[in-house]
Design a protein around this motif. Structure first.
Motif, PDB file in Angstrom:
ATOM      1  N   SER A   6      -8.099   7.535   7.545  1.00  0.00           N
ATOM      2  CA  SER A   6      -8.595   7.057   7.148  1.00  0.00           C
ATOM      3  C   SER A   6      -7.313   5.266   6.907  1.00  0.00           C
ATOM      4  O   SER A   6      -7.902   4.994   7.126  1.00  0.00           O
ATOM      5  N   ALA A   7      -6.633   5.850   6.340  1.00  0.00           N
ATOM      6  CA  ALA A   7      -5.798   5.017   6.241  1.00  0.00           C
ATOM      7  C   ALA A   7      -5.142   4.274   7.048  1.00  0.00           C
ATOM      8  O   ALA A   7      -4.161   2.840   6.775  1.00  0.00           O
ATOM      9  N   LEU A   8      -4.943   4.869   8.399  1.00  0.00           N
ATOM     10  CA  LEU A   8      -4.598   4.079   9.738  1.00  0.00           C
ATOM     11  C   LEU A   8      -5.486   3.053   9.377  1.00  0.00           C
ATOM     12  O   LEU A   8      -5.042   1.548  10.504  1.00  0.00           O
ATOM     13  N   ASP A   9      -6.357   3.156   9.359  1.00  0.00           N
ATOM     14  CA  ASP A   9      -7.756   1.628   9.396  1.00  0.00           C
ATOM     15  C   ASP A   9      -7.022   0.433   8.494  1.00  0.00           C
ATOM     16  O   ASP A   9      -6.588  -1.041   9.161  1.00  0.00           O
ATOM     17  N   PHE A  10      -6.330   0.483   7.763  1.00  0.00           N
ATOM     18  CA  PHE A  10      -6.049  -0.348   6.842  1.00  0.00           C
ATOM     19  C   PHE A  10      -5.230  -1.200   7.071  1.00  0.00           C
ATOM     20  O   PHE A  10      -4.576  -1.922   6.927  1.00  0.00           O
ATOM     21  N   LEU A  11      -4.332  -0.267   7.825  1.00  0.00           N
ATOM     22  CA  LEU A  11      -2.551  -1.350   8.332  1.00  0.00           C
ATOM     23  C   LEU A  11      -3.383  -1.888   8.883  1.00  0.00           C
ATOM     24  O   LEU A  11      -2.578  -3.245   9.435  1.00  0.00           O
ATOM     25  N   ILE A  25      -5.220  -7.484  -2.520  1.00  0.00           N
ATOM     26  CA  ILE A  25      -3.488  -7.511  -1.770  1.00  0.00           C
ATOM     27  C   ILE A  25      -3.147  -6.340  -2.920  1.00  0.00           C
ATOM     28  O   ILE A  25      -3.081  -6.522  -3.681  1.00  0.00           O
ATOM     29  N   GLY A  26      -2.849  -5.204  -1.919  1.00  0.00           N
ATOM     30  CA  GLY A  26      -1.777  -4.108  -3.137  1.00  0.00           C
ATOM     31  C   GLY A  26      -1.212  -3.637  -2.095  1.00  0.00           C
ATOM     32  O   GLY A  26      -0.499  -3.483  -0.855  1.00  0.00           O
ATOM     33  N   ASN A  27       0.005  -3.047  -3.223  1.00  0.00           N
ATOM     34  CA  ASN A  27       1.149  -2.090  -2.367  1.00  0.00           C
ATOM     35  C   ASN A  27       0.968  -0.631  -2.256  1.00  0.00           C
ATOM     36  O   ASN A  27       1.371   0.215  -2.848  1.00  0.00           O
ATOM     37  N   PRO A  28      -0.185   0.028  -1.691  1.00  0.00           N
ATOM     38  CA  PRO A  28      -0.816   0.856  -1.681  1.00  0.00           C
ATOM     39  C   PRO A  28       0.353   2.229  -0.650  1.00  0.00           C
ATOM     40  O   PRO A  28       0.563   1.696  -0.098  1.00  0.00           O
ATOM     41  N   VAL A  37      -0.279  -5.307   1.341  1.00  0.00           N
ATOM     42  CA  VAL A  37      -0.564  -5.000   1.891  1.00  0.00           C
ATOM     43  C   VAL A  37      -1.984  -5.610   1.940  1.00  0.00           C
ATOM     44  O   VAL A  37      -2.836  -5.671   0.968  1.00  0.00           O
ATOM     45  N   ALA A  38      -3.196  -6.101   2.594  1.00  0.00           N
ATOM     46  CA  ALA A  38      -4.390  -6.923   2.692  1.00  0.00           C
ATOM     47  C   ALA A  38      -5.416  -5.826   3.455  1.00  0.00           C
ATOM     48  O   ALA A  38      -5.195  -5.544   4.258  1.00  0.00           O
ATOM     49  N   ASN A  39      -6.683  -5.974   2.566  1.00  0.00           N
ATOM     50  CA  ASN A  39      -7.597  -5.474   2.380  1.00  0.00           C
ATOM     51  C   ASN A  39      -9.427  -5.759   2.461  1.00  0.00           C
ATOM     52  O   ASN A  39      -9.155  -6.782   1.945  1.00  0.00           O
ATOM     53  N   LYS A  40      -9.558  -5.357   3.140  1.00  0.00           N
ATOM     54  CA  LYS A  40     -11.704  -6.099   2.996  1.00  0.00           C
ATOM     55  C   LYS A  40     -12.318  -5.677   2.022  1.00  0.00           C
ATOM     56  O   LYS A  40     -12.390  -4.138   2.812  1.00  0.00           O
ATOM     57  N   GLY A  41     -13.437  -5.570   1.355  1.00  0.00           N
ATOM     58  CA  GLY A  41     -14.712  -4.918   1.168  1.00  0.00           C
ATOM     59  C   GLY A  41     -16.337  -5.737   1.006  1.00  0.00           C
ATOM     60  O   GLY A  41     -15.557  -6.896   1.119  1.00  0.00           O
ATOM     61  N   ASN A  42     -17.367  -5.025   0.724  1.00  0.00           N
ATOM     62  CA  ASN A  42     -18.236  -5.523   0.174  1.00  0.00           C
ATOM     63  C   ASN A  42     -18.571  -4.730  -1.161  1.00  0.00           C
ATOM     64  O   ASN A  42     -17.886  -3.355  -1.782  1.00  0.00           O
ATOM     65  N   VAL A  43     -19.115  -5.352  -2.566  1.00  0.00           N
ATOM     66  CA  VAL A  43     -19.277  -5.146  -3.600  1.00  0.00           C
ATOM     67  C   VAL A  43     -20.875  -4.551  -2.903  1.00  0.00           C
ATOM     68  O   VAL A  43     -21.672  -4.194  -2.533  1.00  0.00           O
ATOM     69  N   GLU A  69     -16.667  -1.685 -21.580  1.00  0.00           N
ATOM     70  CA  GLU A  69     -17.529  -2.546 -20.228  1.00  0.00           C
ATOM     71  C   GLU A  69     -17.488  -1.807 -18.882  1.00  0.00           C
ATOM     72  O   GLU A  69     -16.685  -1.204 -18.548  1.00  0.00           O
ATOM     73  N   PRO A  70     -18.802  -2.325 -17.799  1.00  0.00           N
ATOM     74  CA  PRO A  70     -18.898  -1.410 -16.406  1.00  0.00           C
ATOM     75  C   PRO A  70     -18.156  -2.123 -15.971  1.00  0.00           C
ATOM     76  O   PRO A  70     -17.176  -2.929 -16.026  1.00  0.00           O
ATOM     77  N   VAL A  71     -17.671  -1.719 -15.065  1.00  0.00           N
ATOM     78  CA  VAL A  71     -16.874  -1.874 -13.774  1.00  0.00           C
ATOM     79  C   VAL A  71     -17.404  -1.903 -12.797  1.00  0.00           C
ATOM     80  O   VAL A  71     -18.652  -1.686 -12.442  1.00  0.00           O
ATOM     81  N   ILE A  72     -16.852  -2.644 -11.387  1.00  0.00           N
ATOM     82  CA  ILE A  72     -17.519  -2.914 -10.255  1.00  0.00           C
ATOM     83  C   ILE A  72     -16.765  -1.752  -9.279  1.00  0.00           C
ATOM     84  O   ILE A  72     -15.897  -1.736  -8.900  1.00  0.00           O
ATOM     85  N   MET A  73     -17.923  -1.704  -8.504  1.00  0.00           N
ATOM     86  CA  MET A  73     -17.907  -0.851  -7.533  1.00  0.00           C
ATOM     87  C   MET A  73     -17.498  -1.833  -6.003  1.00  0.00           C
ATOM     88  O   MET A  73     -18.984  -2.757  -6.015  1.00  0.00           O
ATOM     89  N   MET A  74     -17.131  -1.171  -5.382  1.00  0.00           N
ATOM     90  CA  MET A  74     -16.697  -2.290  -3.753  1.00  0.00           C
ATOM     91  C   MET A  74     -16.691  -0.865  -2.972  1.00  0.00           C
ATOM     92  O   MET A  74     -15.777   0.007  -3.159  1.00  0.00           O
ATOM     93  N   GLU A  75     -17.505  -1.121  -1.998  1.00  0.00           N
ATOM     94  CA  GLU A  75     -16.572  -0.682  -0.613  1.00  0.00           C
ATOM     95  C   GLU A  75     -15.992  -1.043   0.353  1.00  0.00           C
ATOM     96  O   GLU A  75     -15.721  -1.803   1.154  1.00  0.00           O
ATOM     97  N   ALA A  76     -14.437  -0.267  -0.097  1.00  0.00           N
ATOM     98  CA  ALA A  76     -13.302  -1.003   0.091  1.00  0.00           C
ATOM     99  C   ALA A  76     -12.079   0.357  -0.027  1.00  0.00           C
ATOM    100  O   ALA A  76     -12.349   1.736  -0.143  1.00  0.00           O
ATOM    101  N   PRO A  77     -11.331   0.704   1.322  1.00  0.00           N
ATOM    102  CA  PRO A  77      -9.824   1.724   1.191  1.00  0.00           C
ATOM    103  C   PRO A  77      -9.484   1.600   0.068  1.00  0.00           C
ATOM    104  O   PRO A  77      -8.305   0.538   0.247  1.00  0.00           O
ATOM    105  N   VAL A  78      -8.883   2.195  -1.364  1.00  0.00           N
ATOM    106  CA  VAL A  78      -8.350   1.449  -2.111  1.00  0.00           C
ATOM    107  C   VAL A  78      -7.753   3.331  -1.769  1.00  0.00           C
ATOM    108  O   VAL A  78      -8.240   4.612  -2.126  1.00  0.00           O
TER     109      VAL A  78
END
Length: 342
Positions: A146-151, A258-261, A267-273, A284-293
């Motif tokens: 699945s990591a190939l998708d984020f590339l 954008i990070g260094n996975p 590597v830039a990627n995207k998702g939804n909150v 404090e609460p954190v935020i979940m996002m649907e994204a390949p981390v």
């Protein structure tokens, strides 16, 4: 009385010979002109039997006598047999060793090749197959399919000028324990990252997107929000990201990060909150996002559709309902922590 006894007692010839012999045995004469002495060879028989033999002529000729003694002297003068040279012995040993090696090589080449049995071949194939499977499983563990998708997604996002500019502000934060992601939030070298990335160190190494390196000090650390602030030494004019005043996103809003996975850089990627979530260890609460981390994304900036920083990635989670999700701390936590620690 026989003739021999007569010759001994009254023979005139015998008396004359005796007289001559006495004259020959006379003392050595000293030369009146020199101090040297002249010696004559003297021969004196011990027994009359020898004398009789001489008188009768039963003796060796002088030439034969000298010749016999010459042979004896030559025999005595023969040189002894020379000892064997150690170099010759060494050469002989090397020759024998070379012959032995040549014979062994000839026997080896003449021997038929060894053929493995069916059971041995099957065992070799099984071991080889197991090694291939183990290697493939290890690669999959490091780089899931699945990591190939984020590339692929990163390649598409990187075509945008806004994303290209944002990637210049993302850095690698390196410690002796590993590395993570960070990003510049001011041109004078202020960097934001996760606390767990720099935990245990007051000074870390920073690598920019253009491979420039410098050292930075940990000036702010907030373990309860998993945030840390770094200050670079003698750095100015660095490309930086602009932060939002507060977190205002709703469920379903798009975000990019954008990070260094997985040892990749920028590597830039995207998702939804998805929504807020409480986790142990944070106030404090954190935020979940649907994204390949993935591993290495810790400290990545989360950007809204306007390109403003609204949070910072710190973990990934296997949620019971949502599946694998990414977690980020909203930017409000940094403002709150700074306000409380004034």
């Amino acid at each position: 009385m026989d003739d021999r006894s007569n010759r001994r007692d009254g023979h005139p010839d015998r008396d004359e010979e005796r007289k001559l012999l006495q004259d020959e045995q006379a003392p050595i004469q000293e030369n009146e002109y020199t101090d040297d002495y002249i010696e004559d060879d003297i021969w004196e028989p011990d027994e009359w039997v020898v004398w009789d033999a001489i008188a009768e002529g039963d003796v060796l000729d002088e030439e034969e006598f000298e010749e016999d003694h010459l042979f004896e002297e030559e025999a005595d003068d023969e040189p002894p047999e020379a000892p064997e040279d150690p170099e010759d012995e060494e050469i002989r040993r090397l020759v024998l060793e070379a012959q032995r090696e040549a014979l062994l090589k000839e026997q080896t080449e003449a021997a038929p090749p060894r053929r493995f049995s069916f059971g041995t071949k099957a065992m070799i194939w099984i071991i080889s197959l197991m090694m291939v499977v183990s290697t493939f499983a290890f690669v999959l563990e490091l780089f899931p399919l699945s990591a190939l998708d984020f590339l692929r997604t990163s390649s598409q996002l990187s075509q945008q000028e806004t994303v290209q500019a944002q990637k210049e502000s993302v850095v690698s934060v390196v410690t002796p324990d590993g590395s993570g992601t960070g990003f510049v939030i001011s041109g004078d070298g202020t960097i934001l990252t996760n606390h767990h990335v720099i935990e245990g160190y007051d000074r870390v190494s920073v690598v920019l997107s253009d491979d420039r390196r410098f050292m930075a000090d940990v000036t702010e650390s907030y373990p309860e929000s998993d945030m840390a602030v770094l200050e670079a030494e003698d750095e100015s004019g660095l490309p930086s990201l602009e932060m939002a005043d507060a977190y205002r996103l709703q469920e379903g809003d798009p975000v990019t990060f954008i990070g260094n996975p997985l040892s990749f850089r920028g590597v830039a990627n995207k998702g939804n909150v998805i929504g807020p979530l409480r986790v142990s260890g944070l106030e404090e609460p954190v935020i979940m996002m649907e994204a390949p981390v993935y591993r290495g994304n810790s400290g990545s900036p989360v950007l809204d559709s306007d390109g403003l920083v609204v949070g910072i990635v710190f973990a990934t989670l296997n949620h019971e309902e949502e599946g694998t999700v990414g977690l980020f701390v909203p930017i409000d936590e940094l403002y709150r922590q700074r306000q409380e620690n004034k």
